[in-house]
Design a protein around this motif. Sequence first.
Motif, PDB file in Angstrom:
ATOM      1  N   CYS A  16       0.947  -1.103  -0.277  1.00 31.43           N
ATOM      2  CA  CYS A  16       0.099  -0.075   0.113  1.00 31.43           C
ATOM      3  C   CYS A  16       0.878   0.991  -0.020  1.00 31.43           C
ATOM      4  O   CYS A  16       2.006   1.190   0.768  1.00 31.43           O
ATOM      5  N   ASP A  17       0.526   2.257  -0.894  1.00 32.54           N
ATOM      6  CA  ASP A  17       1.232   3.321  -1.021  1.00 32.54           C
ATOM      7  C   ASP A  17       1.084   4.433   0.111  1.00 32.54           C
ATOM      8  O   ASP A  17       2.020   5.173   0.273  1.00 32.54           O
ATOM      9  N   ASN A  18       0.281   4.127   1.017  1.00 32.08           N
ATOM     10  CA  ASN A  18       0.032   4.951   2.338  1.00 32.08           C
ATOM     11  C   ASN A  18       0.382   4.154   3.613  1.00 32.08           C
ATOM     12  O   ASN A  18       1.588   4.820   4.373  1.00 32.08           O
ATOM     13  N   ILE A  23      -0.283  -5.886  -0.099  1.00 26.28           N
ATOM     14  CA  ILE A  23      -1.693  -6.246  -0.863  1.00 26.28           C
ATOM     15  C   ILE A  23      -1.662  -7.276  -1.307  1.00 26.28           C
ATOM     16  O   ILE A  23      -0.890  -7.659  -2.115  1.00 26.28           O
ATOM     17  N   TYR A  24      -2.475  -8.299  -1.028  1.00 25.87           N
ATOM     18  CA  TYR A  24      -2.758  -9.649  -1.413  1.00 25.87           C
ATOM     19  C   TYR A  24      -3.701  -9.909  -2.905  1.00 25.87           C
ATOM     20  O   TYR A  24      -3.637 -10.674  -3.350  1.00 25.87           O
ATOM     21  N   ASP A  25      -4.707  -8.844  -2.925  1.00 24.61           N
ATOM     22  CA  ASP A  25      -5.370  -8.963  -4.163  1.00 24.61           C
ATOM     23  C   ASP A  25      -5.206  -7.848  -4.825  1.00 24.61           C
ATOM     24  O   ASP A  25      -4.012  -7.500  -4.931  1.00 24.61           O
ATOM     25  N   GLU A  26      -6.134  -7.561  -5.898  1.00 21.00           N
ATOM     26  CA  GLU A  26      -5.711  -6.217  -6.471  1.00 21.00           C
ATOM     27  C   GLU A  26      -5.655  -5.003  -6.240  1.00 21.00           C
ATOM     28  O   GLU A  26      -5.077  -4.212  -6.648  1.00 21.00           O
ATOM     29  N   GLY A  27      -6.165  -4.837  -4.783  1.00 18.60           N
ATOM     30  CA  GLY A  27      -6.021  -3.556  -4.355  1.00 18.60           C
ATOM     31  C   GLY A  27      -6.870  -2.270  -4.872  1.00 18.60           C
ATOM     32  O   GLY A  27      -7.852  -2.800  -5.542  1.00 18.60           O
ATOM     33  N   SER A  41      -7.172  -0.058   1.215  1.00 21.01           N
ATOM     34  CA  SER A  41      -8.356   0.293   1.641  1.00 21.01           C
ATOM     35  C   SER A  41      -8.967   1.557   1.377  1.00 21.01           C
ATOM     36  O   SER A  41      -8.014   2.384   0.919  1.00 21.01           O
ATOM     37  N   ASP A  42     -10.419   1.625   1.339  1.00 17.43           N
ATOM     38  CA  ASP A  42     -10.548   3.101   1.047  1.00 17.43           C
ATOM     39  C   ASP A  42     -10.260   4.161   1.958  1.00 17.43           C
ATOM     40  O   ASP A  42      -9.863   5.402   1.732  1.00 17.43           O
ATOM     41  N   TRP A  43      -9.988   3.797   3.339  1.00 18.92           N
ATOM     42  CA  TRP A  43      -9.431   4.680   4.456  1.00 18.92           C
ATOM     43  C   TRP A  43      -8.090   5.264   3.954  1.00 18.92           C
ATOM     44  O   TRP A  43      -7.823   6.278   4.144  1.00 18.92           O
ATOM     45  N   CYS A  44      -7.310   4.326   3.429  1.00 20.27           N
ATOM     46  CA  CYS A  44      -5.905   4.382   3.269  1.00 20.27           C
ATOM     47  C   CYS A  44      -5.958   5.577   1.917  1.00 20.27           C
ATOM     48  O   CYS A  44      -5.158   6.542   2.098  1.00 20.27           O
ATOM     49  N   VAL A  45      -7.075   5.436   0.948  1.00 18.36           N
ATOM     50  CA  VAL A  45      -7.076   6.257  -0.162  1.00 18.36           C
ATOM     51  C   VAL A  45      -7.424   7.927   0.342  1.00 18.36           C
ATOM     52  O   VAL A  45      -6.636   8.761   0.077  1.00 18.36           O
ATOM     53  N   THR A  49      -5.000  11.072   0.235  1.00 17.55           N
ATOM     54  CA  THR A  49      -5.379  12.249  -0.508  1.00 17.55           C
ATOM     55  C   THR A  49      -5.482  13.412   0.445  1.00 17.55           C
ATOM     56  O   THR A  49      -5.015  14.472  -0.076  1.00 17.55           O
ATOM     57  N   ALA A  50      -5.681  13.443   1.759  1.00 14.50           N
ATOM     58  CA  ALA A  50      -6.071  14.432   2.603  1.00 14.50           C
ATOM     59  C   ALA A  50      -4.544  14.854   3.030  1.00 14.50           C
ATOM     60  O   ALA A  50      -4.249  16.299   2.988  1.00 14.50           O
ATOM     61  N   ARG A  51      -3.602  14.165   2.996  1.00 11.38           N
ATOM     62  CA  ARG A  51      -2.204  14.208   3.466  1.00 11.38           C
ATOM     63  C   ARG A  51      -1.492  14.976   2.240  1.00 11.38           C
ATOM     64  O   ARG A  51      -0.854  16.119   2.186  1.00 11.38           O
ATOM     65  N   ALA A  52      -1.712  14.668   1.073  1.00  9.20           N
ATOM     66  CA  ALA A  52      -1.265  15.089  -0.288  1.00  9.20           C
ATOM     67  C   ALA A  52      -1.920  16.756  -0.433  1.00  9.20           C
ATOM     68  O   ALA A  52      -1.101  17.445  -1.055  1.00  9.20           O
ATOM     69  N   ASP A  53      -2.957  16.805   0.014  1.00 10.11           N
ATOM     70  CA  ASP A  53      -3.441  18.158  -0.297  1.00 10.11           C
ATOM     71  C   ASP A  53      -3.194  19.032   1.021  1.00 10.11           C
ATOM     72  O   ASP A  53      -3.847  20.188   1.094  1.00 10.11           O
ATOM     73  N   GLY A  54      -2.347  18.590   1.739  1.00 14.86           N
ATOM     74  CA  GLY A  54      -2.029  19.764   2.919  1.00 14.86           C
ATOM     75  C   GLY A  54      -2.803  19.523   4.298  1.00 14.86           C
ATOM     76  O   GLY A  54      -2.626  20.522   5.176  1.00 14.86           O
ATOM     77  N   VAL A  55      -3.997  18.620   4.243  1.00 19.30           N
ATOM     78  CA  VAL A  55      -4.823  18.715   5.507  1.00 19.30           C
ATOM     79  C   VAL A  55      -4.013  18.026   6.490  1.00 19.30           C
ATOM     80  O   VAL A  55      -3.769  17.015   6.445  1.00 19.30           O
ATOM     81  N   GLU A  56      -4.276  18.737   7.678  1.00 17.22           N
ATOM     82  CA  GLU A  56      -3.482  18.055   8.870  1.00 17.22           C
ATOM     83  C   GLU A  56      -4.449  16.884   9.499  1.00 17.22           C
ATOM     84  O   GLU A  56      -5.531  17.017   9.640  1.00 17.22           O
ATOM     85  N   GLN A  57      -3.735  15.701   9.523  1.00 15.28           N
ATOM     86  CA  GLN A  57      -4.528  14.559  10.008  1.00 15.28           C
ATOM     87  C   GLN A  57      -4.587  14.476  11.577  1.00 15.28           C
ATOM     88  O   GLN A  57      -3.606  14.689  12.132  1.00 15.28           O
ATOM     89  N   PRO A  58      -5.506  13.941  12.044  1.00 12.58           N
ATOM     90  CA  PRO A  58      -5.869  13.905  13.257  1.00 12.58           C
ATOM     91  C   PRO A  58      -4.709  12.429  13.683  1.00 12.58           C
ATOM     92  O   PRO A  58      -4.814  11.515  12.805  1.00 12.58           O
TER      93      PRO A  58
END
Length: 71
Positions: A16-18, A23-27, A41-45, A49-58
């Motif tokens: 996973c790039d995040n 990743i065992y399946d297609e991802g 997972s969708d969560w990692c997407v 994406t939020a981190r790439a956009d500069g949004v501070e993550q909790p």
Amino acid sequence: MRFSDNGYYIERYVKCDNCGVLIYDEGISAAVKGKDQLFCSDWCVQWFTARADGVEQPRIPLPKQGIHETG
């Protein structure tokens, strides 16, 4: 992770790039900032994406450990 055609060995590991989980399946493929990425997972997407956009993550909450108060 990609198995060989005969299924006896692993041709290459795919992570996973995040979060780096194997990743065992297609991802899940998603384009972030114009670059194709692969996620577990969708969560990692959403997180990536939020981190790439500069949004501070909790911070991710950790399970409580140690002494529990009784009462």
